[in-house]
Design an enzyme around this catalytic site. Structure first.
Site, PDB file in Angstrom:
ATOM      1  N   HIS A  15      58.058  54.897  28.505  1.00 13.75           N
ATOM      2  CA  HIS A  15      57.676  55.659  29.720  1.00 13.75           C
ATOM      3  C   HIS A  15      56.328  55.187  30.283  1.00 13.75           C
ATOM      4  CE1 HIS A  15      60.804  58.604  28.492  1.00 13.75           C
ATOM      5  NE2 HIS A  15      60.326  58.357  27.287  1.00 13.75           N
ATOM      6  N   SER A  21      42.723  35.856  48.909  1.00 14.42           N
ATOM      7  CA  SER A  21      42.939  36.597  50.145  1.00 14.42           C
ATOM      8  C   SER A  21      42.123  35.954  51.254  1.00 14.42           C
ATOM      9  CB  SER A  21      42.504  38.053  49.932  1.00 14.42           C
ATOM     10  OG  SER A  21      42.084  38.614  51.159  1.00 14.42           O
ATOM     11  N   LYS A  43      39.498  38.436  45.685  1.00 14.52           N
ATOM     12  CA  LYS A  43      40.893  38.597  45.259  1.00 14.52           C
ATOM     13  C   LYS A  43      41.458  37.376  44.535  1.00 14.52           C
ATOM     14  CE  LYS A  43      43.442  41.591  45.855  1.00 14.52           C
ATOM     15  NZ  LYS A  43      44.159  42.225  46.931  1.00 14.52           N
ATOM     16  N   GLU A  62      54.915  37.674  41.622  1.00 13.71           N
ATOM     17  CA  GLU A  62      55.483  38.575  42.635  1.00 13.71           C
ATOM     18  C   GLU A  62      56.681  37.944  43.335  1.00 13.71           C
ATOM     19  OE1 GLU A  62      51.709  41.215  44.180  1.00 13.71           O
ATOM     20  OE2 GLU A  62      51.739  39.096  44.671  1.00 13.71           O
TER      21      GLU A  62
END
Ligand code: ARG
Length: 457
Positions: free
Chosen positions: A158, A279, A285, A292
């Site tokens: 969980h 970024s 970043k 992804e």
């Protein structure tokens, strides 16, 4: 003949340019050119062996096809919409190469068994390549696991800290999944490894062909036994797409964890710069784009599986033009899977594990609560009661910001007098892992055994 198509004899009117473009598959099935040529060479040889073609004709045709194969590798073949698909393009090119005898190649054959043959040959090659990429991935997983048997982390359920585990054990879970993925591709290979050639349009042929001869020449393990099935079957592509979809799902799960673990909040791992991007506005970043994108590309692979399943569901036997739709999704899946597996393998190999951060997360997380319950059960307390006692201790610990291992013996004994000094050893996360001896568990010995087995295979 109002149309100069190879099949134009019975037509009065030709197709509009839109229809020609709509019907044509050459823009994508030219990817099958090499396999189409090889299939045709085997067919021509078989026609010669069976004396359907004379030696001279056979030699002329096979020679012409070999020439085209050479030109193809040199990038010298050009295809056109006018000839609809790869099969008719190549027949046209052969005609230009050797003249009208080229027209004899299509004896005892149809584009229906031809396209099926091409695709079977192509899929065998591609599947072998994907299996090799999976072998590389499996090697990296095992190597990383081998180096991290003693790296401790919290195992999750969980997404909550559950119990201490070895990081290697976590990695080896993916080893198992990728091994099954490999097996699924092997199964897909197996269902692809039979020749549809000689089924002709759907009913076989009156010519005395020898299907064994061409199947063997092409390296197939056997022949389709039913000519209708041979030209209609796309199950082998579904097997492949299913294997691909499941593999992508596993990669995507792994990527999801890599993305989370690479975040500021977790900070368990660091993705190498080569697999991250910055970024355009936020200078600090470092985004996990590769992970992804692998997660994101899973969707298109599922899409291809469902698209083909849907294409097939209402098709009457045997060949229908709908079946031409079997290719693009499969091609896209092959490209996607190959890119994802190889990039994932490189990314995983270069990920840095922050073992201090991983094991520090076990210090005040109560993931040793089960150890204490087992300890009490071992001392004779019924497990349900032990669970209650430890639950109360955890409640007390949370309220007082005090992990179980930092409580004094007096504090512990107030909740349960059975607790003795030996409890501290049991509460140590490393011992929690080491003491696990059940088959397939996270115990160091078990994990080492699993890694050894994997290294042997
Ligand atoms: N381009 C077709 C395909 O990929 C080849 C078979 C065409 N056969 C036919 N009878 N129209 O499926």
């Amino acid at each position: 003949m109002a149309t100069n198509q190879m099949w134009g004899g019975r037509f009065e009117k030709g197709n509009s340019a839109d229809v020609v473009a709509f019907n044509a598959s050459i823009s994508f099935d030219q990817r099958l050119a090499k396999h189409d040529l090889k299939g045709s060479i085997a067919h021509a040889k078989m026609l010669t062996h069976t004396k359907i073609l004379s030696e001279t004709e056979g030699a002329q045709i096979a020679g012409g096809l070999e020439k085209l194969l050479k030109k193809l590798t040199e990038g010298e073949l050009t295809f056109s919409d006018t000839f609809e698909d790869i099969h008719m393009n190549i027949e046209h090119l052969l005609q230009q190469e050797i003249g009208d005898v080229a027209g004899k190649l299509h004896t005892a054959r149809s584009r229906n068994d031809q396209t099926a043959t091409d695709m079977h040959l192509f899929m065998k090659d591609e599947t072998v390549q994907i299996i090799a990429l999976l072998d590389d991935l499996l090697n990296v997983v095992v190597t990383k696991a081998d180096a991290n048997v003693n790296t401790l982390m919290a195992g999750y359920t969980h997404l909550q800290h559950a119990q201490p585990i070895s990081y290697a054990h976590y990695l080896m879970a993916y080893y198992e999944m990728f091994t099954r993925d490999k097996q699924r591709f092997e199964t897909a290979y197996h269902s692809t490894n039979q020749s549809p050639l000689g089924a002709a349009a759907l009913a076989g042929t009156t010519f005395p062909i020898d299907r064994e001869d061409s199947a063997q020449e092409l390296g197939f393990a056997g022949n389709y036994q039913n000519s209708i099935d041979a030209v209609s079957d796309r199950d082998y592509l579904l097997d492949f797409l299913h294997a691909a979809a499941t593999l992508m799902m596993h990669l995507s799960r792994f990527c999801e964890e890599i993305i989370q673990w690479n975040s500021y909040e977790f900070g368990y791992i660091e993705i190498s710069d080569e697999f991250a991007t910055g970024s355009s506005i936020m200078p600090q970043k470092k985004n996990p784009d590769v992970a992804e994108l692998i997660r994101g590309k899973t969707g298109r692979v599922y899409g291809s599986l469902f698209s083909l399943l849907t294409t097939l569901k209402g098709l009457p036997l045997a060949y229908d033009k709908d079946l031409q739709e079997d290719k693009e999704g499969v091609f896209d899946t092959i490209d996607t899977v190959k890119a994802c597996v190889s990039l994932f393998t490189e990314m995983l190999a270069t990920i840095q594990v922050k073992s201090d951060k991983l094991s520090a997360s076990l210090q005040d997380d109560f993931s040793n609560a089960t150890e204490l319950a087992d300890y009490l059960a071992d001392k004779g307390l019924p497990f349900r009661q032990a669970h209650q006692v430890v639950g109360k201790l955890v409640h007390y610990g949370i309220a007082n910001n005090l992990p179980l291992q930092k409580m004094s013996l007096t504090q512990l004994q107030e909740f349960e007098p059975l607790i003795a000094d030996d409890v501290y050893g049991v509460l140590d996360p490393e011992n929690a892992v080491a003491r696990r001896i059940s088959l397939g568990s996270t115990g160091f010995e078990q994990v080492k055994y699993q890694i050894k087995q994997a290294q042997k295979s």
